[in-house]
Write an enzyme that holds these catalytic residues in place. Structure first.
Site: not given
Length: 458
Positions: A228, A235, A305, A307, A309
């Site tokens: 991620d 991030k 970010d 993502e 869910r």
């Protein structure tokens, strides 16, 4: 673990609590007692003494259990495999549970050796009396499978490799697997497709089924984000360092499924894993995009970010359609849960009070603890969007774990017995039975919960 050894050849590990130390010391040979006194051994938790025999070889081991009570670490014996020289050992003394000790030993023997040599040989334990060594070994092997997946870096573990791991597990247990990818994924699972569209490694939804179709239906859903970046809401570098573990929910679900199938529980198991990489390219989804989900609900993207869910929403909608008797999802979902409970204690959410009580009790029983957080309905308003049915990442810093859980509940409305785990999936430091690195938190809990409800025949 050796279940049929020559006991006479095994080195004794004398497990001793403070209340028993005087009696144990009195039963030692004079040179053993003198050695224990000279080295300052005391039966504090985790204290160890390697006592030589008269000929200089290792004669016996003294191991402190610490005070009895709820604060004693149930996996304390998992410290020993890394502390003892190679050889065959047996556990003596009192104050320990044989099954806990055997599992802790095996969990503490785990090593991730894909990229470097294994090192010195590990010691072997004689299975304590009355312990089903095969059953304990199955659990430990399933944990090792999940740990290996989490520990493998993203360059060697993409969506295709998660699919391969699930297919391999299916072959072992005679399960069926279907995979949705490409145009079919875009049509039937648009949120999964959207999150994975920026990566050259194609996203997919993996669906495993096992067991008697007429048996009670239990569905496990695991978040499979292999890495991620945060997407366009990128991030910082420090936030990406552990993002190979963002598929920890899928690893936990896979480990739990392996335990269930290996135990032959009387249920129809379904394992659903949406597997994606949240990457950055011209095909990446954007803040402000609105995506129609599999369930028909439209989702405004408040933050790319958030993502996990999104992919879980489509997977839960698929699971909910057949109204399983129990639906469990596993996800490394929110930093808010870690701030609230720390890395060792996953949060869980459910509306089913009886299920909540069972989960908390079983977690303590098998030393896989969790803590319930509330599905506080008034916070659902935080998910409101001015242009869509929902926003995946509402503004503000309050109640992040709760609003994420409330978001997921919108996609499984038909299944009341829905259990959501928000876990860390990582041991930040080594503890007995829990080496630093990937961890499949809640997998052993779920297996024990299901074994209580749907025990194997015979």
């Amino acid at each position: 673990m050796d279940s049929a050894p020559d006991l006479a050849s095994a080195i004794s590990i004398v497990c001793v609590a403070p209340a028993d130390w005087a009696a144990v010391e009195a039963g030692l040979a004079p040179h053993e007692a003198a050695y224990a006194r000279a080295t300052g051994f005391a039966p504090k938790a985790g204290r160890l003494a390697l006592v030589p025999a008269a000929d200089g070889r290792l004669g016996r081991v003294l191991f402190g259990l610490g005070e009895a009570g709820p604060n004693r670490d149930r996996l304390l014996i998992g410290k020993l495999p890394a502390a003892l020289p190679a050889g065959l050992y047996r556990l003596d003394g009192t104050g320990f549970d044989g099954a806990d000790a055997a599992l802790a030993w095996l969990l503490g023997s785990y090593r991730f050796t894909r990229y470097r040599a294994a090192g010195a040989a590990l010691p072997t334990l004689v299975a304590p009396a009355g312990v089903d060594a095969a059953a304990v070994t199955r659990i430990a092997e399933a944990v090792a499978l999940g740990r290996d997946l989490v520990n493998t870096p993203a360059n060697d573990l993409g969506p295709a490799e998660i699919e391969a791991a699930i297919r391999h597990l299916a072959e072992i247990h005679g399960a069926a697997v279907t995979v949705t990818s490409g145009d079919a994924l875009a049509k039937d699972f648009p949120l999964v497709h959207t999150v994975g569209a920026a990566s050259p490694r194609a996203p997919r939804l993996i669906d495993l089924t096992w067991g008697d179709p007429s048996a009670p239906r239990v569905t496990l859903v695991g978040k499979g984000v292999v890495f991620d970046t945060g997407g366009l809401d990128i991030k910082p570098s420090s936030g990406m360092l552990l993002m190979k573990k963002d598929m920890g929910g899928a690893a936990a679900a896979l480990a739990a499924a392996a335990m269930v199938m290996g135990s032959g529980l009387r249920l129809r198991l379904r394992l659903i894993v949406p597997a994606v990489e949240n990457a950055i390219s011209g095909a990446a989804f954007r803040p402000g995009d609105v995506i129609r989900s599999r369930a028909g609900l439209t989702v405004e993207i408040g933050n790319t970010d958030a993502e996990g869910r999104l992919i879980l929403a489509d997977a839960l909608a698929l699971a909910d359609a057949e109204k399983p008797d129990l639906l469990i999802d596993f996800a490394t979902l929110t930093g808010a849960a870690r701030v609230a409970l720390g890395p060792d204690l996953p949060a869980f959410f459910t509306e089913d009070e009886a299920l909540a009580a069972a989960v908390a009790e079983v977690g303590q029983t098998v030393a896989d603890p969790v803590w319930r957080l509330p599905l506080h309905a008034p916070y659902a308003g935080m998910l409101d969007s001015k242009v869509a049915d929902l926003n995946n990442a509402p503004g503000g810093s309050f109640a992040g774990a709760i609003t994420a859980a409330l978001f997921l509940r919108r996609f499984a409305p038909a299944t009341r017995a829905h259990l959501h785990f928000d876990l860390y999936g990582w041991n930040p430091s080594t503890k007995p039975g829990r080496p630093e690195g990937g961890e499949v938190q809640t997998a052993r809990l779920v297996h024990a919960l299901l074994a209580n409800r749907y025990p194997a025949a015979g």
